[in-house]
Design a protein around this motif. Structure first.
Motif, PDB file in Angstrom:
ATOM      1  N   GLU A  20     -61.943 -31.379  79.701  1.00  0.00           N
ATOM      2  CA  GLU A  20     -62.178 -29.939  79.803  1.00  0.00           C
ATOM      3  C   GLU A  20     -60.874 -29.195  80.066  1.00  0.00           C
ATOM      4  N   GLU A  64     -70.508 -25.855  75.757  1.00  0.00           N
ATOM      5  CA  GLU A  64     -69.152 -26.235  75.367  1.00  0.00           C
ATOM      6  C   GLU A  64     -68.144 -25.214  75.871  1.00  0.00           C
ATOM      7  N   SER A  77     -64.274 -22.166  80.711  1.00  0.00           N
ATOM      8  CA  SER A  77     -64.181 -23.627  80.713  1.00  0.00           C
ATOM      9  C   SER A  77     -64.608 -24.101  79.329  1.00  0.00           C
ATOM     10  N   ASN A  79     -64.812 -27.378  76.333  1.00  0.00           N
ATOM     11  CA  ASN A  79     -64.746 -28.759  75.861  1.00  0.00           C
ATOM     12  C   ASN A  79     -64.569 -28.698  74.351  1.00  0.00           C
TER      13      ASN A  79
END
Length: 164
Positions: A20, A64, A77, A79
């Motif tokens: 992340e 995500e 945040s 991913n």
């Protein structure tokens, strides 16, 4: 590491794309600022409104991208490896809600963090802008691999112009 307006590079040179990352944005000024992350397709279009992440939609469908705000600072945040293939670019924007323009700000900072460490930072002032009411601060995009671009380019028409 401090980066400059217009700088581009591969994300993986600075951080682990399998973990992340956080994009942290803040503005010092007297206006109300709205921060948004747009998940765009290969044509740089918002083809799915579920990937417009902001104060009114804090998470993408599979988390995500997640939004968290505190005052004039927002943290996204992300991913990257969990994003669907249709999302080829993330555009991080700030717009003014109400009166004022970006030329009047005291400062705007964009950071890319991982594991609580600031790995990349772009710092701007009102002198970097004029009458803009919205700016694309940074993009993370896929061109064979994930890359970033510190655009810091503005629009006089605000969030509406950004969406168009």
């Amino acid at each position: 590491m401090n980066v400059q307006k217009g700088q581009r590079d591969k994300v993986e040179k600075y951080l682990n794309i399998n973990q992340e990352i956080e994009v942290v944005m803040n503005v010092s000024g007297t206006s109300v600022y709205d921060f948004t992350c747009f998940g765009l397709d290969s044509q740089s279009k918002l083809s799915d409104e579920a990937y417009m992440i902001f104060y009114n939609q804090e998470k993408s469908p599979n988390k995500e991208i997640c939004y968290k705000a505190s005052g004039n600072e927002t943290k996204f945040s992300i991913n990257l490896n969990k994003l669907p293939d249709k999302i080829q670019k993330l555009a991080f924007t700030v717009s003014i809600d109400g009166a004022g323009n970006m030329g009047m700000i005291a400062g705007h900072v964009v950071q890319i963090r991982q594991n609580n460490d600031t790995l990349l930072e772009l710092a701007l002032t009102g002198a970097d802008f004029h009458n803009e009411t919205a700016i694309i601060s940074m993009e993370i995009y896929k061109k064979d691999v994930w890359r970033f671009s510190m655009l810091a380019s503005g629009f006089n028409g605000g969030l509406g112009d950004l969406l168009r």
